[in-house]
Motif scaffolding. Structure first.
Motif, PDB file in Angstrom:
ATOM      1  N   ASP A 135       6.306  43.185 118.123  1.00 57.17           N
ATOM      2  CA  ASP A 135       6.515  43.768 116.789  1.00 57.17           C
ATOM      3  C   ASP A 135       7.630  43.056 116.031  1.00 57.17           C
ATOM      4  O   ASP A 135       7.797  43.276 114.828  1.00 57.17           O
ATOM      5  N   ALA A 136       8.385  42.226 116.760  1.00 58.42           N
ATOM      6  CA  ALA A 136       9.420  41.429 116.098  1.00 58.42           C
ATOM      7  C   ALA A 136       8.860  40.116 115.564  1.00 58.42           C
ATOM      8  O   ALA A 136       9.617  39.265 115.090  1.00 58.42           O
ATOM      9  N   ASN A 137       7.543  39.956 115.615  1.00 60.50           N
ATOM     10  CA  ASN A 137       6.921  38.721 115.147  1.00 60.50           C
ATOM     11  C   ASN A 137       7.110  38.478 113.657  1.00 60.50           C
ATOM     12  O   ASN A 137       7.154  37.336 113.203  1.00 60.50           O
ATOM     13  N   ASN A 138       7.156  39.560 112.873  1.00 54.97           N
ATOM     14  CA  ASN A 138       7.350  39.389 111.430  1.00 54.97           C
ATOM     15  C   ASN A 138       8.092  40.593 110.862  1.00 54.97           C
ATOM     16  O   ASN A 138       8.119  41.666 111.466  1.00 54.97           O
ATOM     17  N   PRO A 139       8.697  40.435 109.705  1.00 56.78           N
ATOM     18  CA  PRO A 139       9.517  41.506 109.117  1.00 56.78           C
ATOM     19  C   PRO A 139       8.741  42.788 108.853  1.00 56.78           C
ATOM     20  O   PRO A 139       9.304  43.886 108.957  1.00 56.78           O
ATOM     21  N   TYR A 140       7.474  42.668 108.494  1.00 55.45           N
ATOM     22  CA  TYR A 140       6.674  43.860 108.190  1.00 55.45           C
ATOM     23  C   TYR A 140       6.520  44.745 109.416  1.00 55.45           C
ATOM     24  O   TYR A 140       6.746  45.960 109.360  1.00 55.45           O
ATOM     25  N   PRO A 168      16.269  42.192 114.358  1.00 55.50           N
ATOM     26  CA  PRO A 168      16.992  43.203 115.148  1.00 55.50           C
ATOM     27  C   PRO A 168      16.601  44.634 114.813  1.00 55.50           C
ATOM     28  O   PRO A 168      17.085  45.568 115.460  1.00 55.50           O
ATOM     29  N   GLU A 169      15.720  44.817 113.828  1.00 52.68           N
ATOM     30  CA  GLU A 169      15.271  46.174 113.493  1.00 52.68           C
ATOM     31  C   GLU A 169      14.619  46.869 114.683  1.00 52.68           C
ATOM     32  O   GLU A 169      14.608  48.097 114.768  1.00 52.68           O
ATOM     33  N   ILE A 170      14.068  46.087 115.603  1.00 56.45           N
ATOM     34  CA  ILE A 170      13.424  46.678 116.788  1.00 56.45           C
ATOM     35  C   ILE A 170      14.463  47.417 117.632  1.00 56.45           C
ATOM     36  O   ILE A 170      14.269  48.577 118.015  1.00 56.45           O
ATOM     37  N   VAL A 171      15.570  46.734 117.912  1.00 55.93           N
ATOM     38  CA  VAL A 171      16.643  47.366 118.696  1.00 55.93           C
ATOM     39  C   VAL A 171      17.265  48.513 117.908  1.00 55.93           C
ATOM     40  O   VAL A 171      17.529  49.595 118.456  1.00 55.93           O
ATOM     41  N   THR A 172      17.480  48.283 116.628  1.00 56.90           N
ATOM     42  CA  THR A 172      18.056  49.333 115.774  1.00 56.90           C
ATOM     43  C   THR A 172      17.189  50.586 115.792  1.00 56.90           C
ATOM     44  O   THR A 172      17.701  51.715 115.864  1.00 56.90           O
ATOM     45  N   ALA A 173      15.867  50.399 115.750  1.00 53.63           N
ATOM     46  CA  ALA A 173      14.942  51.537 115.746  1.00 53.63           C
ATOM     47  C   ALA A 173      15.037  52.317 117.043  1.00 53.63           C
ATOM     48  O   ALA A 173      15.108  53.560 117.033  1.00 53.63           O
TER      49      ALA A 173
END
Length: 262
Positions: free
Chosen positions: A160-165, A208-213
């Motif tokens: 899911d970190a492949n792209n910003p969307y 890093p939104e993945i970790v943040t989430a």
């Protein structure tokens, strides 16, 4: 009279072996599967405790326990002796704590929540996992066990970190899966959850939104815990070695013990 005696013996046998099972559901991508964890380095089991730990696994399009419960051990993999995941040291530690763990593991490498797991009801991997989970629980109950789900463990997010969307939508997509699993599948809104992702993966460092989430979900809900994978030995930029996987399972146990037991 003979038929009655046989029936009584059958009932006695089921009752004698029936007990409460502590069910742990483990799901995610390749580092849940143990993609590069060579079973030639499978941790020794000198007291044969693995034979007492039920294990149901499904690695999509790769290998499975064929919708039956086996006992804990290596699974068919890239290596001659197969591979194993963090379930081994995790389950052994639970057993030593006098729990009666059964491990249900569903994994598929390189998968995204949006495109592969999908939302509940969209016939993605999530729905397939739920179907397998229902089969697994039903089988344990048919064996005479009382089944109590103890935790849901999710190790996923690199794809899911492949792209910003995908990264931007990760929080609410994962939250949706967790709510469905706890509220509608396992009927326990407070079921403990452990979340984890490889923070040092190049894509995760870029998004890093993945970790943040995952951390936000943990911060917002005291029954959800984030577990770091920092420092675990890697085979490549993505996958853990057997040593890393062994320590990953130990770390999962310490996380569960700290968050739930003590």
């Amino acid at each position: 009279m003979k038929i009655t005696l046989c029936l009584l013996l059958h009932i006695f046998t089921i009752t004698a072996y029936a007990d409460e099972i502590d069910l742990f559901i483990m799901a995610g991508q390749s580092n849940m599967q143990g993609w590069r964890s060579d079973a030639a380095m499978y941790p020794p089991d000198p007291t044969y405790k693995d034979a007492e730990i039920p294990f149901y696994f499904e690695a999509l399009n790769y290998g499975s326990s064929k919708k039956q419960w086996e006992t804990l051990g290596p699974q068919i993999g890239h290596f001659q002796k197969g591979h194993f995941g963090p379930e081994v040291t995790f389950a052994r530690a639970l057993f030593q704590l006098n729990m009666r763990p059964a491990i249900f593991k569903y994994s598929s490498g390189g998968t995204s929540i949006k495109t592969d797991w999908k939302a509940p009801g969209q016939n993605g991997l999530y729905d397939d996992m739920v179907r397998n989970l229902n089969v697994a629980i039903h089988e344990l109950k048919n064996q005479g066990h009382t089944v109590t789900p103890r935790a849901f463990i999710w190790i996923q997010g690199e794809t899911d970190a492949n792209n910003p969307y995908l990264a931007k939508e990760y929080y609410w997509r994962l939250n949706n899966l967790l709510k469905n699993m706890r509220n509608h599948v396992l009927r326990n809104p407070s079921l403990p959850v452990i979340l984890s992702v490889d923070e040092q993966h190049p894509r995760v460092r870029t998004q890093p939104e993945i970790v943040t989430a995952q951390k936000k979900l943990a911060n917002d809900d005291p029954t959800i815990t984030f577990m770091s994978m920092n420092g675990l030995e890697k085979y490549d930029v993505t996958h853990l070695t057997a040593k890393g996987t062994i320590n990953q399972g130990k770390r999962l146990f310490q996380t569960y013990k700290t968050a739930v037991i003590y």
